[in-house]
Design an enzyme around this catalytic site. Structure first.
Site, PDB file in Angstrom:
ATOM      1  N   ASN A 221       0.802  -1.224   0.000  1.00 49.10           N
ATOM      2  CA  ASN A 221       0.000   0.000   0.000  1.00 49.10           C
ATOM      3  C   ASN A 221       0.835   1.273   0.000  1.00 49.10           C
ATOM      4  O   ASN A 221       0.390   2.311  -0.464  1.00 49.10           O
ATOM      5  CB  ASN A 221      -0.965   0.006   1.202  1.00 49.10           C
TER       6      ASN A 221
ATOM      7  N   CYS B 122      -3.527   4.499   7.535  1.00 44.93           N
ATOM      8  CA  CYS B 122      -4.029   3.858   8.745  1.00 44.93           C
ATOM      9  C   CYS B 122      -3.260   4.338   9.961  1.00 44.93           C
ATOM     10  O   CYS B 122      -3.698   4.189  11.089  1.00 44.93           O
ATOM     11  CB  CYS B 122      -3.907   2.351   8.622  1.00 44.93           C
TER      12      CYS B 122
HETATM   13  N1  PMP Z   1      -4.515  -4.050   3.887  1.00 45.46           N
HETATM   14  C1  PMP Z   1      -4.041  -3.086   3.089  1.00 45.46           C
HETATM   15  C2  PMP Z   1      -2.913  -3.399   2.161  1.00 45.46           C
HETATM   16  C3  PMP Z   1      -4.589  -1.808   3.142  1.00 45.46           C
HETATM   17  O1  PMP Z   1      -4.104  -0.842   2.347  1.00 45.46           O
HETATM   18  C4  PMP Z   1      -5.649  -1.553   4.038  1.00 45.46           C
HETATM   19  C5  PMP Z   1      -6.263  -0.174   4.139  1.00 45.46           C
HETATM   20  N2  PMP Z   1      -5.343   0.830   4.457  1.00 45.46           N
HETATM   21  C6  PMP Z   1      -6.111  -2.593   4.837  1.00 45.46           C
HETATM   22  C7  PMP Z   1      -5.519  -3.839   4.738  1.00 45.46           C
HETATM   23  C8  PMP Z   1      -7.245  -2.385   5.805  1.00 45.46           C
HETATM   24  O2  PMP Z   1      -8.458  -2.318   5.115  1.00 45.46           O
HETATM   25  P1  PMP Z   1      -9.791  -1.766   5.798  1.00 45.46           P
HETATM   26  O3  PMP Z   1      -9.706  -0.284   5.737  1.00 45.46           O
HETATM   27  O4  PMP Z   1     -10.894  -2.333   4.973  1.00 45.46           O
HETATM   28  O5  PMP Z   1      -9.833  -2.302   7.187  1.00 45.46           O
END
Ligand code: PMP
Length: 377
Positions: free
Chosen positions: A142, A315
Site C-alpha cells: 500500500n 491507517c
Molecule cells: N490491507 C491493506 C494493504 C490496506 O491498504 C488496508 C487499508 N489501508 C487494509 C488492509 C485495511 O483495510 P480496511 O480499511 O478495509 O480495514
C-alpha cells in the site's frame, strides 16, 4: 470545503465513491429495513439483496458463492485469518499493520532493497516447517505499490503443503490476479470505490478457518454479526465496475501519467528517490522523496495547495511514525523521512499531473536547501 476542490493523490487510502455505488446506495436506503437473519418478508428481502451481491461477486471473481465471507473490512479479514490459524506462520516484513499486529509468534520474511520478498527465505522457512503452516504475503504494498511474486510464493507453499493467504486489497481491480494462485485472500470495498466498513475473505473450502467473531451464526457461522447489507451491495457494484476490461486499460493510461511524473521530477531533482524503482509496481502508486523536506511537512504543504498526498499508510495517520515498509527495505533515515506516497486515481488527468508536478517544484524550491536539514527543529 468541498472534497471536489481537492486534487486527490491519496487514492490508496480510500477510492472515491463510484457514482454507480452512490446511486445504488441511495436507492437501497429507502428500501432496506430488514435483518437478513429474520425469517419474515422484510428479512427475506434483505437476505435476497445480500445473496444477490454475493452471487455477482462470485461470478466476477470466478469463485463459488460459499467461498465468500463478508466482514467489516480487510482489517477484520486479516485478523480473522491470522488469529484463527493454528500452526507456524510466516508473513513479510512489509505487511499491512493489520497483519503484523495480530500475533507475536509469527516469523517475518525479509524483503530486498526494492521491497520484494526474498523467495529463498520463504523456501528455507517452509523446509523447516513442512506440512501445516501458513504464509501470508500481500499482493501489492500500500505504501510503495511494489507487487509481490504471489504465484511463486503459492507454488512454494504447495510444494511444502502450506497454505497461502494474501492481502490483495491494493492489487485487486488494478492488476490482473488469478485467484487460483491463493488459498485465501482479504479484500476491502472502499479501495474499489465501494462504501467503507465492508470487506471479505475468500477462501478455498479446505482452508483451515476459525471464526474470530462468534455467536450469531451469520455467514454460516464463519463471522457472527448482522451483515452490512448496504456495504455489501456497494461492494458488488464496485467490484463489477473494477473488473470491466475498460478499467484495466484505464489503469494502463494512469501508469503512463505516473511515469511522466516520476521522470519529470527525477530530471528536475536528481537526488529524488523512488522506492521500489527497479521492480514492478501498481500502475497508480509511487513513493518519492523530496530531499530536504520532511514527509509530514510535505503533506501539509500539499494540503495548503489543495492536493491530498500521504506520508505513508493512512491507517497510521495522525501519528507520525517511521514506515516499517521503508525500514524493511533498508532505506536510510534521511531518505525515509522525506518520502511521501502519491497514489493516482482512475480519474487523474494530464492536467492534474501537470498541477502536481508544478506544485511539487514550487514546494521544493521554497525549501532553503543551504540551511534547512530534515533534522532541524
Ligand atoms: N490491507 C491493506 C494493504 C490496506 O491498504 C488496508 C487499508 N489501508 C487494509 C488492509 C485495511 O483495510 P480496511 O480499511 O478495509 O480495514
Amino acid at each position: 470545503m468541498h472534497a471536489t476542490s481537492i486534487l486527490n493523490f491519496d487514492y490508496n487510502a480510500t477510492a472515491p465513491l463510484l457514482d454507480s455505488v452512490r446511486d445504488n446506495a441511495l436507492m437501497m436506503l429507502n428500501q432496506l429495513n430488514g435483518n437478513p437473519s429474520s425469517i419474515h418478508l422484510l428479512g427475506r428481502n434483505a437476505r435476497a439483496v445480500m445473496e444477490s451481491a454475493r452471487e455477482r461477486m462470485a461470478a466476477v471473481l470466478l469463485v463459488k458463492e460459499k467461498q465468500i465471507i463478508f466482514t467489516s473490512g480487510a482489517t477484520e479479514a486479516n485478523a480473522t485469518v491470522l488469529k484463527g490459524f493454528k500452526g507456524p506462520i510466516l508473513v513479510s516484513a512489509i505487511e499491512h499493520t493489520s497483519i503484523l499486529a495480530m500475533r507475536d509468534d509469527i516469523t517475518l520474511a525479509p524483503v530486498d532493497e526494492n521491497g520484494v520478498v526474498i523467495l529463498d527465505f520463504i523456501d528455507k522457512w517452509l523446509a523447516k516447517h513442512p506440512g501445516h503452516a501458513l504464509v501470508s504475503i500481500m499482493a501489492a504494498n500500500n505504501e510503495t505499490g511494489v507487487i509481490q511474486p504471489t504465484k511463486d510464493i503459492y507454488n512454494l507453499c504447495k510444494k511444502s503443503g502450506a497454505f497461502f493467504h494474501s492481502d490483495i486489497v491494493q492489487a485487486i481491480g488494478r492488476i490482473p490476479l488469478d485467484l487460483n494462485n491463493f488459498d485465501c485472500v482479504s479484500i476491502s470495498a472502499h479501495k474499489l470505490g465501494g462504501l467503507q466498513g465492508v470487506g471479505c475473505i475468500i477462501m478455498r473450502e479446505e482452508f483451515p478457518f476459525n471464526a474470530l467473531l462468534k455467536g450469531g451464526g451469520q455467514e454460516r457461522s464463519y463471522r457472527a454479526g448482522t451483515e452490512n447489507i448496504l456495504g455489501i451491495q456497494s461492494f458488488a457494484v464496485a467490484l463489477e465496475h473494477s473488473f470491466e476490461s475498460s478499467q484495466f486499460n484505464n489503469w494502463f493510461k494512469i501508469e503512463q501519467l505516473r511515469l511522466i511524473m516520476e521522470n519529470e521530477l527525477s530530471t528536475y531533482c536528481p537526488n529524488l528517490h523512488i522506492m521500489g524503482k527497479n521492480t514492478i509496481r501498481l500502475p497508480n502508486t509511487t513513493c518519492i522523496t523530496m530531499p530536504g523536506l520532511k514527509a509530514e511537512t510535505q503533506v501539509i504543504r500539499f494540503d495548503l495547495e489543495s492536493i491530498a498526498v500521504s506520508s505513508g499508510s493512512a491507517c497510521s495517520s495522525g501519528k507520525v511514525k517511521k514506515s516499517h515498509v521503508l525500514e524493511a527495505m533498508g532505506t536510510s533515515k534521511d531518505v525515509m523521512d522525506t518520502a511521501i506516497r502519491v497514489s493516482l486515481s482512475q480519474n487523474t488527468t494530464d492536467q492534474d499531473i501537470k498541477t502536481f508536478i508544478n506544485t511539487w517544484k514550487k514546494i521544493y524550491n521554497s525549501v532553503n536547501h543551504a540551511t534547512e536539514t530534515i533534522n532541524a527543529a
